[in-house]
Structure formats: C-alpha cells, structure tokens
Design an enzyme around this catalytic site. Structure first.
Site, PDB file in Angstrom:
ATOM      1  N   ASP A 155      -2.278 -46.079  31.407  1.00 32.01           N
ATOM      2  CA  ASP A 155      -2.421 -44.992  32.289  1.00 32.01           C
ATOM      3  C   ASP A 155      -3.528 -45.337  33.440  1.00 32.01           C
ATOM      4  O   ASP A 155      -4.466 -46.360  33.373  1.00 32.01           O
ATOM      5  CB  ASP A 155      -2.357 -43.677  31.670  1.00 32.01           C
ATOM      6  CG  ASP A 155      -3.871 -43.324  31.076  1.00 32.01           C
ATOM      7  OD1 ASP A 155      -4.679 -44.006  31.196  1.00 32.01           O
ATOM      8  OD2 ASP A 155      -3.635 -42.631  30.073  1.00 32.01           O
ATOM      9  N   ASP A 172       1.070 -39.246  44.371  1.00 31.51           N
ATOM     10  CA  ASP A 172       2.254 -39.373  44.525  1.00 31.51           C
ATOM     11  C   ASP A 172       2.292 -41.147  44.865  1.00 31.51           C
ATOM     12  O   ASP A 172       3.116 -41.948  44.375  1.00 31.51           O
ATOM     13  CB  ASP A 172       3.272 -38.516  45.164  1.00 31.51           C
ATOM     14  CG  ASP A 172       3.395 -37.361  44.353  1.00 31.51           C
ATOM     15  OD1 ASP A 172       3.048 -37.263  43.219  1.00 31.51           O
ATOM     16  OD2 ASP A 172       4.210 -36.564  44.980  1.00 31.51           O
ATOM     17  N   GLU A 198       0.743 -40.006  34.648  1.00 27.10           N
ATOM     18  CA  GLU A 198       0.332 -41.304  35.221  1.00 27.10           C
ATOM     19  C   GLU A 198       0.135 -42.269  34.098  1.00 27.10           C
ATOM     20  O   GLU A 198      -0.412 -43.364  34.124  1.00 27.10           O
ATOM     21  CB  GLU A 198      -1.060 -40.859  35.578  1.00 27.10           C
ATOM     22  CG  GLU A 198      -2.154 -40.660  34.665  1.00 27.10           C
ATOM     23  CD  GLU A 198      -2.459 -39.251  34.124  1.00 27.10           C
ATOM     24  OE1 GLU A 198      -3.248 -38.862  33.461  1.00 27.10           O
ATOM     25  OE2 GLU A 198      -1.244 -38.270  34.454  1.00 27.10           O
TER      26      GLU A 198
END
Length: 277
Positions: A155, A172, A198
């Site tokens: 992540d 984003d 994420e």
C-alpha cells in the site's frame, strides 16, 4: 427541431455512487452537476452545482464545461468544449462517465458492465472481486499440482496525508498513476489488482517467494523514483510491500493473504518504503 445524427448514444457511470447507471442521450440536453435538478446528479463537494452539459448537434454530441471550479476532463485532458467520440472517458470531480456511441449501444453497455465487474475504474487494474477469484484458482492449482506461486501486497505510505495535504483529486491521480506503473511492470500472466483504498496486490503464478521479492523490490524502487504530479505540484510517494509464497502446509488461500499482510505490516513497522518477505 434538433438535427438527427443517426446513432444511439449513452453515458455510463464507471466511477461514482451509481456504478453502471446508464443515461440515454436523445434530443434533450443532459445537465451534469451537484444540483438536484441535474439530469445526472453527482453529490460531491468537488462538483459544481451546474458543472457541465452534453448537447446534441448535427455532427454528434458535444460536452461543454459550465465554468466549473474544478474543471471537466475528457481522457484526462481538461476541456472547455469537446465533441465526444465513442469510448471517451469524462471525469467530473471524483466521478467518471464513459461515452458510448455506435450501432449497438446495448451490446457495448453490457460489455462495459462486465468490464466493471472485473476492472477497477480508477486504476485500470483488476478489482478485488477478480483478485479473489484468481487467487482461489491459483491456490487450487498449486494445491493439486504442487506449482509455486507468490503473492505481493503493498500500500501507499501515508496516503491519508497525501489526501489531506493535496486534496482527494490529487490522491485519485496518485492511485491512477500507481495503476499505470503496476501494469507496465508485471508480466502478462501476473494478476495485478487494487484490493482496498490504497492497497494493491499482485499474484505471480509459477514464482516462489524469491521471485515475488524480486518483483516487490523493483516496484518499490520504481515508485520511489517516479515523479507523481498533480496540477504541476510534485507529490512524494513511496510504498511498503509484503511477500508470501505458497507452501503445501497452507489449507486455504486466506493463509497466503494473511502471511503477505503480516509481512506488509512488518515493512510498515520497520520504517516503510521497504520490502519484507
């Protein structure tokens, strides 16, 4: 009377609260925005009340920005006005719409719905549902034939801080770019997926822990040296990664995920921007 353009068209929501929603484009203009009076209402803070409009012309459908605060984008290029082509992706705030036009819009729509069932709209890698199905298949094959496979989970470090500092649209953009980097790096038969906000995962068939660790380190270095930008601002990004290889003692695929997760959190506890296996 509006001129006739001869082909059906529609907009499909591919990212947003109503994924898969279809709006047919006919004679009337279609207004998009936050206001309840809009034909397509996107109830998001970064969407203006009357954000954009789709109008039918003699040549086709035209998208026009209505002076919105955060802009209207077609295929990630900011526009004031643009004639739409089949397959164009329209980004308004954090929502994404896809323009479909052709002789068989119904078939295109169903193809798009199938794609939405397997592909994450923002990052364009596989989604969690497809990942879980692929993992079960790979685990069953390894269990039956003794073939190795590896799982890499990672992540983005301090992603909440990125959102808080630069805004959710910037977050984003980081996720979108992460998906593009991942697709470029993995092998054709590897399965890359976004499995959380994420969090990403890669299944590597026919690769053990060593192969998974090698890929993870390549990804770590690639992200560390990549220049992530949003509106001209450079955003520093790193990732932490955990690697697990299949062993015959595992009873379920969840055991592989749990081990990879454990290694991921070990990488975080160790200071982040590192690989643990």
């Amino acid at each position: 009377m509006r001129p006739q353009v001869g082909k059906e068209a529609c907009l499909v929501v591919i990212i947003g609260d109503e994924i898969g929603k279809r709006v047919r484009l006919e004679e009337a203009d279609v207004l998009v925005g936050r206001a309840s009076t809009c034909d397509i209402q996107l109830d998001m803070d970064n969407v203006s009340r009357n954000h954009a409009i789709v109008t039918r012309t003699a040549l086709g459908w035209v998208l026009k920005d209505l002076g919105s605060t955060n802009g209207t984008y077609v295929n990630e290029a900011r526009i004031d006005e643009r004639a739409l082509k089949d397959g164009d992706q329209i980004r308004i705030g954090r929502a994404m719409l896809k323009f479909l036009r052709g002789g068989n819009v119904e078939a295109q729509y169903h193809e798009e719905i199938y794609r939405l069932m397997t592909i994450d709209g923002l990052t364009q890698v596989h989604n969690k549902r497809h990942f879980q199905e692929a993992l079960e298949r790979e685990f069953a094959r390894s269990k039956r034939y003794g073939n190795p496979f590896a799982l890499v989970m990672f992540d983005i470090d301090h992603f909440k801080k990125i959102n808080d500092t630069y805004g959710h649209l910037a977050g984003d953009e980081v996720l979108r770019n992460m998906g593009a980097l991942l697709k470029k790096r993995v092998r054709t038969n590897d399965i890359a997926a976004r499995v959380g906000g994420e969090e990403f995962a890669v299944i590597l068939p026919e690769a053990g822990t060593q192969g998974g660790t090698a890929l993870a380190e390549k990804l770590r270095r690639l992200v560390e040296t990549e220049q992530f930008t949003y509106n001209g601002i450079v955003i520093p990004v790193t990732i932490s990664l955990g690697v697990a290889g299949y062993v015959p003692e595992f009873e379920t695929s969840e055991a592989v995920v749990s081990l990879a997760d454990e290694k991921l959190y070990e990488a975080k506890r160790g200071g982040r921007n590192r690989v643990c296996s």
